[in-house]
Scaffold this motif. Structure first.
Motif, mmCIF file in Angstrom:
data_model
loop_
_atom_site.group_PDB
_atom_site.id
_atom_site.type_symbol
_atom_site.label_atom_id
_atom_site.label_comp_id
_atom_site.label_asym_id
_atom_site.label_seq_id
_atom_site.Cartn_x
_atom_site.Cartn_y
_atom_site.Cartn_z
ATOM 1 N N HIS A 196 -55.417 -77.018 82.008
ATOM 2 C CA HIS A 196 -55.761 -75.620 81.726
ATOM 3 C C HIS A 196 -55.693 -74.733 82.960
ATOM 4 N N GLN A 197 -56.232 -75.219 84.076
ATOM 5 C CA GLN A 197 -56.392 -74.368 85.249
ATOM 6 C C GLN A 197 -55.727 -74.982 86.485
ATOM 7 N N ASN A 198 -55.697 -74.213 87.558
ATOM 8 C CA ASN A 198 -55.143 -74.674 88.827
ATOM 9 C C ASN A 198 -55.913 -74.042 89.965
ATOM 10 N N SER A 199 -55.615 -74.471 91.182
ATOM 11 C CA SER A 199 -56.189 -73.899 92.395
ATOM 12 C C SER A 199 -57.723 -73.890 92.343
ATOM 13 N N TYR A 200 -58.342 -72.803 92.802
ATOM 14 C CA TYR A 200 -59.796 -72.773 92.894
ATOM 15 C C TYR A 200 -60.484 -72.648 91.536
ATOM 16 N N GLU B 49 -57.168 -68.587 78.714
ATOM 17 C CA GLU B 49 -57.549 -69.671 77.817
ATOM 18 C C GLU B 49 -56.526 -69.827 76.686
ATOM 19 N N LYS B 50 -55.876 -68.743 76.294
ATOM 20 C CA LYS B 50 -54.760 -68.852 75.344
ATOM 21 C C LYS B 50 -53.594 -69.625 75.967
ATOM 22 N N TYR B 51 -53.544 -69.631 77.279
ATOM 23 C CA TYR B 51 -52.493 -70.341 78.022
ATOM 24 C C TYR B 51 -52.452 -71.828 77.657
ATOM 25 N N ILE B 52 -53.605 -72.372 77.291
ATOM 26 C CA ILE B 52 -53.664 -73.777 76.866
ATOM 27 C C ILE B 52 -52.708 -74.001 75.700
ATOM 28 N N PHE B 53 -52.765 -73.098 74.719
ATOM 29 C CA PHE B 53 -51.883 -73.202 73.547
ATOM 30 C C PHE B 53 -50.424 -73.011 73.942
ATOM 31 N N MET B 54 -50.172 -72.006 74.765
ATOM 32 C CA MET B 54 -48.797 -71.714 75.146
ATOM 33 C C MET B 54 -48.157 -72.894 75.865
ATOM 34 N N ILE C 174 -50.575 -75.175 85.784
ATOM 35 C CA ILE C 174 -49.770 -74.511 86.806
ATOM 36 C C ILE C 174 -49.249 -73.180 86.272
ATOM 37 N N GLY C 175 -49.395 -72.137 87.051
ATOM 38 C CA GLY C 175 -48.919 -70.820 86.660
ATOM 39 C C GLY C 175 -49.936 -69.970 85.939
ATOM 40 N N ASN C 176 -51.060 -70.564 85.538
ATOM 41 C CA ASN C 176 -52.090 -69.775 84.857
ATOM 42 C C ASN C 176 -52.776 -68.839 85.852
ATOM 43 N N MET C 177 -53.303 -67.735 85.359
ATOM 44 C CA MET C 177 -54.130 -66.895 86.226
ATOM 45 C C MET C 177 -55.383 -67.693 86.570
ATOM 46 N N VAL C 178 -55.781 -67.665 87.824
ATOM 47 C CA VAL C 178 -56.902 -68.476 88.287
ATOM 48 C C VAL C 178 -58.209 -67.753 87.978
ATOM 49 N N ASN C 179 -59.037 -68.390 87.186
ATOM 50 C CA ASN C 179 -60.335 -67.778 86.849
ATOM 51 C C ASN C 179 -61.352 -68.871 86.558
#
Length: 391
Positions: free
Chosen positions: A181-185, A125-130, A144-149
């Motif tokens: 924010h997210q990708n894939s599943y 969720e910090k990935y949004i800021f990054m 893209i590239g975020n851990m999928v959760n």
């Protein structure tokens, strides 16, 4: 008849209830919860880390109605709708949502003080800021590239609200927004959960209709996981009191879609060891959404029974509780929530949840009214063309 306002209250307060009820036992396995608690049955549950050293809890506190990031990010998304008063997409994730989580302080119940939401967030969720602020990426490519959760799905319910009774529109908007924010599943689950919430607003909707909606819109591993777990739940209804059997059956069904199982903790021994944990896949699914739908099916939509069994099944207990709660909160309205639970959530978290829900309901009605106005213009246009014989 359950009013729209009561259903919106049901969604917002059920987010907090499922979150707060599951938070004290989050990351414990089913067996660990059973051993340490016998069964969680109340918001007034003591956090299993209560006596841990301060550096292991990062200064946080849980239990007795305290909510986590699931609720904080849901409220943050609602605030974006209150400001924009329209449908959202990934650019709103990068322009406004990131401001709510990284630049504007709010009360953080786990800290007992005001702080930035990002100070409490997990890494994905910090990935949004990054991505949006530091990398200045194309908002549509930010996930893209975020851990999928399950991080996007856990706060996506407001998108189901502004698309009430229109699951396709909810799915589409959730994908367009959460791709920031997210990708894939992980992204797929957000779309499907939003569709379920939208469907749950329909008058006299059934659990089977909500599940059918989820399966209709879901893709790949998410679709298969929901199908397998809800089928298992129907077969277990006569055995629903046997939680050992229920959890064993559900978790066995999940194994081919989620490789992590009870191994949810990050340890130094795992560093550099290859795994499929959190990696993109067309064959995998997050655990929380299929489990949430399975417990709803198992208990045929009974509010507290489904939430409590979901939480006691272990692992990501707060998000499982949230996902069950938002669907059933939309379906049944706020009347399904005990008044004592509402009072505790309001007093403990200082987030003015009822006020937020009511303000959001008014804005959501404006957005929906505009959609209906546009649809009426389209309808009138094509009806006029038909009258004139224009192809």
């Amino acid at each position: 008849m359950v009013s729209f306002k009561d259903r919106v209250r049901g969604v917002v307060l059920s987010t907090a209830l499922g979150d707060a009820m599951g938070a004290p036992v989050e990351k414990l396995s089913y067996e660990e919860i059973k051993s340490q608690y016998n069964r969680v049955e109340s918001l007034r549950t003591r956090w299993y880390k209560e006596d841990y050293p301060l550096d292991l809890t990062l200064g946080r506190k849980r239990g007795n109605g305290i909510v986590t990031d699931d609720t904080l990010m849901t409220v943050a998304l609602i605030k974006v709708y209150l400001k924009e008063k329209r449908h959202l997409d990934a650019y709103d994730m990068g322009n406004e949502f990131v401001k709510e989580i990284a630049f504007r302080k709010t009360y953080i119940p786990e800290f007992g003080r005001e702080a930035l939401i990002i100070d409490r967030l997990f890494y994905p969720e910090k990935y949004i800021f990054m991505r949006h602020v530091l990398a200045n990426c194309d908002p549509r490519e930010a996930g893209i590239g975020n851990m999928v959760n399950c991080g996007a799905a856990m706060y996506i319910a407001p998108i189901g609200v502004v698309n009430a009774c229109n699951p396709k529109a909810a799915y589409d908007e959730a994908i367009l927004f959460a791709m920031g924010h997210q990708n894939s599943y992980g992204l797929e689950a957000a779309g499907v959960l939003a569709a379920c919430v939208a469907k749950a607003f329909e008058e006299n909707v059934t659990v089977d209709e909500i599940v059918d909606t989820a399966i209709y819109y879901a893709k790949d591993g998410t679709k298969a996981a929901i199908q397998d777990l809800t089928d298992a739940a129907r077969n277990l209804r006569s055995e629903k009191a046997n939680m050992d059997l229920v959890v064993q059956t559900f978790h066995q069904a999940l194994e081919k879609y989620s490789p992590m199982k009870d191994d949810v903790h990050r340890k130094i021994e795992k560093v550099g060891v290859p795994s499929n944990h959190y990696t993109p896949s067309r064959l995998f699914s997050i655990e929380e959404l299929p489990l949430a739908l399975a417990f709803i099916v198992l208990h045929e939509g009974d509010y507290y029974s489904a939430i409590l069994d979901g939480i006691n099944s272990g692992r990501d207990t707060d998000s499982i509780g949230v996902m069950i709660g938002v669907i059933l909160g939309a379906m049944h309205g706020v009347g399904s929530i005990m008044e004592e639970d509402i009072l505790l959530l309001e007093e403990t978290n200082k987030l003015k949840l009822i006020q937020v829900a009511d303000e959001f309901a008014e804005v959501a009605k404006l957005i929906i009214a505009e959609d209906l106005r546009v649809n009426e213009k389209r309808k009138a246009y094509f009806e006029r063309n038909a009258e004139l014989g224009v192809e």
